[in-house]
Scaffold this motif. Structure first.
Motif, PDB file in Angstrom:
ATOM      1  N   ASN A 277     -15.192 -30.564  -8.241  1.00  0.00           N
ATOM      2  CA  ASN A 277     -14.365 -31.344  -9.179  1.00  0.00           C
ATOM      3  C   ASN A 277     -12.941 -31.506  -8.644  1.00  0.00           C
ATOM      4  O   ASN A 277     -11.952 -31.205  -9.316  1.00  0.00           O
ATOM      5  CB  ASN A 277     -14.337 -30.691 -10.566  1.00  0.00           C
ATOM      6  CG  ASN A 277     -15.697 -30.719 -11.249  1.00  0.00           C
ATOM      7  OD1 ASN A 277     -16.521 -31.591 -10.966  1.00  0.00           O
ATOM      8  ND2 ASN A 277     -15.935 -29.765 -12.125  1.00  0.00           N
ATOM      9  N   GLU A 279     -11.164 -34.009  -8.308  1.00  0.00           N
ATOM     10  CA  GLU A 279     -10.309 -34.909  -9.078  1.00  0.00           C
ATOM     11  C   GLU A 279      -9.474 -34.149 -10.110  1.00  0.00           C
ATOM     12  O   GLU A 279      -8.357 -34.559 -10.440  1.00  0.00           O
ATOM     13  CB  GLU A 279     -11.151 -35.989  -9.762  1.00  0.00           C
ATOM     14  CG  GLU A 279     -12.141 -35.484 -10.794  1.00  0.00           C
ATOM     15  CD  GLU A 279     -13.453 -34.977 -10.221  1.00  0.00           C
ATOM     16  OE1 GLU A 279     -14.355 -34.646 -11.016  1.00  0.00           O
ATOM     17  OE2 GLU A 279     -13.565 -34.900  -8.976  1.00  0.00           O
ATOM     18  N   ASN A 280      -9.992 -33.019 -10.605  1.00  0.00           N
ATOM     19  CA  ASN A 280      -9.230 -32.218 -11.574  1.00  0.00           C
ATOM     20  C   ASN A 280      -8.017 -31.555 -10.936  1.00  0.00           C
ATOM     21  O   ASN A 280      -7.083 -31.148 -11.628  1.00  0.00           O
ATOM     22  CB  ASN A 280     -10.112 -31.144 -12.202  1.00  0.00           C
ATOM     23  CG  ASN A 280     -11.181 -31.726 -13.108  1.00  0.00           C
ATOM     24  OD1 ASN A 280     -11.079 -32.876 -13.528  1.00  0.00           O
ATOM     25  ND2 ASN A 280     -12.202 -30.946 -13.411  1.00  0.00           N
ATOM     26  N   GLY A 282      -6.328 -33.175  -8.563  1.00  0.00           N
ATOM     27  CA  GLY A 282      -5.522 -34.258  -8.006  1.00  0.00           C
ATOM     28  C   GLY A 282      -5.851 -34.565  -6.566  1.00  0.00           C
ATOM     29  O   GLY A 282      -5.031 -35.138  -5.840  1.00  0.00           O
ATOM     30  N   LYS A 284      -9.011 -35.794  -3.472  1.00  0.00           N
ATOM     31  CA  LYS A 284     -10.246 -36.518  -3.231  1.00  0.00           C
ATOM     32  C   LYS A 284     -10.649 -36.333  -1.771  1.00  0.00           C
ATOM     33  O   LYS A 284      -9.826 -36.024  -0.914  1.00  0.00           O
ATOM     34  CB  LYS A 284     -10.087 -37.997  -3.547  1.00  0.00           C
ATOM     35  CG  LYS A 284      -9.059 -38.725  -2.690  1.00  0.00           C
ATOM     36  CD  LYS A 284      -8.975 -40.203  -3.081  1.00  0.00           C
ATOM     37  CE  LYS A 284      -7.941 -40.936  -2.204  1.00  0.00           C
ATOM     38  NZ  LYS A 284      -7.870 -42.375  -2.559  1.00  0.00           N
TER      39      LYS A 284
END
Length: 461
Positions: A277, A279-280, A282, A284
């Protein structure tokens, strides 16, 4: 909720070294490991298993003694996967024990479970017992490594069609084997299985295998593999693979078709970021699962670092260790030199290959004038004692300053011998040092002096 100065996700070489370095700086460090056992891909499916299998094959087939006793010499006539797995299990068990001891001795806390980001500082760990625990890291290092690429077009069944991890689950040694991918992993396993008299075919869409190596060394390897009956289908792309259960049929885009008992797909790896995860936090990853970092291994989030194979090239256990250590030092304000410019590559094929520095094609492309010196292992007394029929050392020297610019070795002990050249290069050593120094006799290390003298004889006045 638990808090640590450094929270590491992954216990491979990068994660281990980072956590231990942080602990030595007086920081609280913890490693999150989903397998429940330390070591990561390096210990359990990658570096250690493939190299251990190689040594087991060399020993049990009597490969290293055939120069003395003939090509028909075998220590064990009928090898089984159980023979190979016995040595592997012992090696992995002992290596895990060493790592666990190092972590315990340095006070690194091991957290068993799968980690995923809740936010840039919080990581949730799903434990084997079904709990969901939260950990806070002032600094966080992502060191999750990679896993084999498994395209949907390839009919994997982990029996007839496998990835490189599947080698360790084989029930028997196949009579024929096709390796798709002529990279490091593919060539290592192709050469290892050919040493067991398996009929091996290597397929790759590229016209050259191991493109980062010096061309002459690759040509030597190709000659050796072909002399053992390995078929190299380079510049050929796979159109389809039909899995028939007990065998597979491979169709190439050129129209060629052939059957094989085992297919190993080894054409790439992908960063193990699924489930993190990102994306949690910040962050990618790119389409190959790689995380972008700067020279200090910092990601786009200043307190989150990434190191090891998950950041891409060079994807070596040796450099991953240094990346993890450097990242931990930077995280806590401790000055540390970056990963050295000159680091060696080791390919544990049969024969072994290693290199450090520039290749001939590199120097030609940069318009750097150079001279070459070579030495054959069989020309040394040690080579005669070991009855080495193959093997060579190749050195590249700059014409203008006589500095050693590249070292390329194929043959017995290549991954050990390369460090002599690495040290000379790192210290700015020249042709004259190697010509005038003294090496133990009889040793394969003498090839450095022989190759240096060969280059000296070619040098313009």
């Amino acid at each position: 909720m638990f808090r640590h100065d450094l929270l590491v996700i992954g216990s491979g070489p990068a994660g281990q070294r980072a956590a231990i370095q942080a602990a030595k700086l007086g920081k609280s460090a913890a490693i999150i490991e989903g397998r429940g056992i330390v070591g990561g891909v390096t210990v359990h499916t990658g570096t250690i298993p493939s190299k251990t299998l190689r040594e087991a094959v060399l020993y049990l087939t009597g490969w290293t003694q055939r120069g003395l006793y003939g090509q028909s010499y075998r220590l064990k006539q009928h090898l089984t996967m159980d023979d190979l797995m016995q040595r592997l299990e012992i090696t992995i068990r002992n290596e895990v024990g060493v790592i666990e001891h190092q972590l315990t001795r340095n006070g690194v806390h091991l957290i068993k479970g799968w980690g995923s980001f809740l936010d840039p500082h919080r990581v949730q760990v799903a434990t084997p017992e079904g709990q969901a625990l939260e950990y806070i890291g002032e600094k966080i290092l992502i060191a999750t490594g990679t896993s084999p690429l498994r395209p949907s077009s390839v009919p994997f069944d982990d029996a007839t069609v496998i990835d490189s991890d599947g080698i360790l689950k084989l029930k028997k040694i196949p009579r024929s084997m096709t390796v798709i991918g002529a990279g490091v992993i593919g060539i290592e396993y192709a050469s290892i299985f050919s040493a067991m008299d398996v009929e091996v075919t290597v397929v790759d869409g590229r016209t050259q295998m191991l493109e980062f190596l010096d061309r002459e060394i690759v040509d030597e390897l190709a000659h050796e593999l072909r002399s053992r009956g390995v078929t190299l289908r380079l510049g050929e792309k796979v159109a389809s693979i039909e899995n028939n259960g007990s065998r597979a049929t491979i169709l190439l885009e050129s129209g060629k078709r052939f059957n094989t008992e085992l297919v190993m797909y080894a054409a790439g790896r992908i960063g193990s970021v699924k489930g993190l995860n990102l994306e949690n936090a910040g962050l990618k990853a790119d389409d190959r699962g790689r995380i972008k970092v700067n020279g200090n291994y910092t990601t786009d989030m200043p307190h989150i670092y990434a190191a090891g194979d998950v950041i891409g090239f060079p994807s070596l256990a040796s450099t991953s260790m240094e990346q993890g250590r450097v990242a931990a030092c930077h995280a806590f304000g401790k000055a540390a030199p970056s990963v050295p410019e000159y680091f060696p590559f080791g390919i544990y094929s049969i024969p072994e290959i290693s290199m450090v520095g520039a290749t001939e094609q590199d120097l030609t492309g940069m318009n750097v004038p150079y001279e070459v010196g070579t030495a054959l292992f069989r020309e040394t007394a040690r080579g005669q004692i070991l009855r080495l029929e193959d093997g060579m050392l190749k050195l590249l020297f700059g014409l203008e300053d006589r500095r050693l610019l590249g070292v390329h070795i194929i043959g017995e002990g290549a991954t050990e011998l390369v460090h002599i050249g690495q040290a000379v290069m790192a210290l700015g050593g020249t042709l004259d040092y190697l010509v005038n120094t003294v090496f133990n006799y009889p040793t394969l290390a003498e090839t450095y002096k022989i190759a240096a003298l060969d280059a000296w004889n070619r040098m313009p006045d």
